[in-house]
Every structure is written in C-alpha cells, then in structure tokens.
Design a protein around this motif. Structure first.
Motif, short mmCIF file in Angstrom:
data_model
loop_
_atom_site.label_atom_id
_atom_site.label_comp_id
_atom_site.label_asym_id
_atom_site.label_seq_id
_atom_site.Cartn_x
_atom_site.Cartn_y
_atom_site.Cartn_z
N GLN A 124 -2.58 -5.35 -18.77
CA GLN A 124 -1.97 -6.45 -18.03
C GLN A 124 -1.26 -5.90 -16.81
N GLY A 125 -1.81 -6.19 -15.65
CA GLY A 125 -1.14 -5.82 -14.42
C GLY A 125 -0.58 -7.07 -13.77
N TRP A 126 -0.36 -6.97 -12.49
CA TRP A 126 0.11 -8.12 -11.73
C TRP A 126 -0.66 -8.13 -10.41
N THR A 127 -1.01 -9.31 -9.98
CA THR A 127 -1.86 -9.42 -8.80
C THR A 127 -1.10 -10.10 -7.66
N TYR A 128 -0.98 -9.37 -6.58
CA TYR A 128 -0.40 -9.88 -5.33
C TYR A 128 -1.42 -9.60 -4.24
N LYS A 129 -1.83 -10.64 -3.57
CA LYS A 129 -2.81 -10.50 -2.48
C LYS A 129 -2.05 -10.45 -1.16
N PRO A 130 -2.11 -9.31 -0.48
CA PRO A 130 -1.36 -9.16 0.77
C PRO A 130 -2.02 -9.91 1.94
N ARG A 131 -1.16 -10.40 2.81
CA ARG A 131 -1.60 -11.00 4.08
C ARG A 131 -0.45 -10.86 5.07
N ASN A 132 -0.76 -10.97 6.31
CA ASN A 132 0.27 -10.97 7.35
C ASN A 132 1.18 -9.73 7.27
N ARG A 133 0.54 -8.56 7.26
CA ARG A 133 1.27 -7.30 7.14
C ARG A 133 1.67 -6.79 8.52
N HIS A 134 2.91 -6.27 8.60
CA HIS A 134 3.41 -5.64 9.82
C HIS A 134 3.81 -4.21 9.49
N LEU A 135 3.34 -3.27 10.28
CA LEU A 135 3.65 -1.86 10.08
C LEU A 135 4.36 -1.31 11.31
N THR A 136 5.34 -0.46 11.08
CA THR A 136 6.03 0.22 12.17
C THR A 136 6.10 1.70 11.82
N LEU A 137 5.70 2.53 12.73
CA LEU A 137 5.68 3.97 12.53
C LEU A 137 6.86 4.59 13.27
N SER A 138 7.55 5.52 12.62
CA SER A 138 8.66 6.21 13.27
C SER A 138 8.14 7.07 14.41
N SER A 139 9.02 7.45 15.31
CA SER A 139 8.60 8.27 16.45
C SER A 139 8.09 9.63 16.00
N SER A 140 8.54 10.11 14.84
CA SER A 140 8.05 11.40 14.33
C SER A 140 6.66 11.27 13.71
N GLY A 141 6.27 10.04 13.37
CA GLY A 141 4.97 9.82 12.73
C GLY A 141 4.96 10.17 11.25
N GLN A 142 6.13 10.47 10.68
CA GLN A 142 6.23 10.89 9.29
C GLN A 142 6.71 9.79 8.35
N VAL A 143 7.24 8.72 8.91
CA VAL A 143 7.82 7.62 8.14
C VAL A 143 7.30 6.30 8.72
N ALA A 144 7.04 5.36 7.82
CA ALA A 144 6.62 4.02 8.26
C ALA A 144 7.34 2.99 7.41
N TRP A 145 7.61 1.85 7.98
CA TRP A 145 8.17 0.74 7.22
C TRP A 145 7.29 -0.47 7.47
N PHE A 146 7.36 -1.39 6.52
CA PHE A 146 6.44 -2.52 6.57
C PHE A 146 7.09 -3.76 5.97
N ASP A 147 6.49 -4.87 6.29
CA ASP A 147 6.74 -6.11 5.56
C ASP A 147 5.40 -6.83 5.49
N GLU A 148 5.22 -7.56 4.40
CA GLU A 148 3.96 -8.27 4.20
C GLU A 148 4.22 -9.50 3.35
N LEU A 149 3.50 -10.55 3.64
CA LEU A 149 3.51 -11.72 2.77
C LEU A 149 2.46 -11.49 1.69
N LEU A 150 2.77 -11.97 0.49
CA LEU A 150 1.89 -11.78 -0.65
C LEU A 150 1.65 -13.12 -1.33
#
Length: 161
Positions: free
Chosen positions: A82-108
C-alpha cells in the motif's frame, strides 16, 4: 576580434542554458520517480531518493520525520503493497547559483485528499539529486480558512481534555 569574443560568449551562454535545462530535467525526473515509487509501494527506491539527512513534513502538525522515523512509519504500508499516489502538475523549480541545491513547489492530485501541494529542497550528491526536505500540505482556500482553523481549535481542545 570583437566579433570572435561575441561568438564565444554567445556559445557559452547557449551551453549554460542547455546545462540548466538538463539539470531541471534531472530534478523533475527525481521528483517523478519519488512519486512513482510511493504509488508502487517501492520502499527501497522511495527512500533511496531521500538524502541521509532528509526530513519529511506531513499534513498534520505532528508529522515532522527524519528519514529513519519516516521509514519506520511507512514500512507497514509498503510491506502490504500500500503506497500513496500523488500526481504532480504545475511544478516550479529554482536552482541555486552554485547549481548544487534546488527548491521546488508543485501541485499534486490525490484521490484521497484532492488537491495538495508539495514543496521541498533537493541537493546534488555523488549519487545524483536527492530530496533533503519534502513538505506535503493541503491548500485551504481563503474563504474556508476561518472555518478550518475553528475546527482545528475544537479538535485540539478535545484532545487536551
């Protein structure tokens, strides 16, 4: 001579743009794999996508789990398939200036919980992109917020008695 420098700068900008696009694709695939592993109840793959210091923050105020605690919580579900199902949509990604870290938000979209939101942070490791924080929320429309807050307060009163 100036024309040659302009061409070199343009080529470099194109290369950086392609690299950024490839990085965003890798990050999106990591998040997609995370959601698919949860849906498939694939515990190994799911937790391999989390960094060793990962934190999962659930929808309940009591749900702030480090990786091992979250793994212990999820294990009985995954063991039963038994898992859980979330279907992502409307994802936003931002990459740090170093390129080593990213943050995101997404509707599910969830059959159980309807529209949800996931936010978080990924870090680039030797093993690829790993999720270091994932926060699952249920967005409450502003018009319902006061009623929801009232219900939460009532429940907290009942629990504290």
């Amino acid at each position: 001579m100036l024309q040659r420098y302009i061409c070199l700068i343009f080529a470099l900008l194109v290369q950086l743009s392609v690299q950024a696009s490839e990085t965003q694709t890798q990050i999106s695939l990591t998040l997609d794999d995370f959601h698919q592993a949860a849906s498939d109840a694939n515990q190994q793959q799911y937790f391999d996508l989390l960094s060793d210091k990962a934190v999962f923050i659930g929808t309940d105020a009591t749900e702030r789990w480090d990786k091992n605690t979250f793994k212990a919580f999820a294990k009985p579900y995954f063991d039963k398939g038994q898992g859980w199902t979330y279907k992502p949509r409307n994802r936003h990604l931002t990459l740090s200036s170093s390129g080593q870290v990213a943050w995101f938000d997404e509707l599910l979209d969830s059959q159980s919980y309807g529209e949800c939101r996931g936010t978080g942070v990924l870090e680039l490791t030797e093993k690829g992109w790993k999720i270091s924080q994932y926060h699952l929320t249920i967005p409450v429309p502003n018009g319902l917020a006061k009623d929801v807050v009232k219900q939460i307060k009532q429940q907290q009163l009942l629990i504290s008695k």
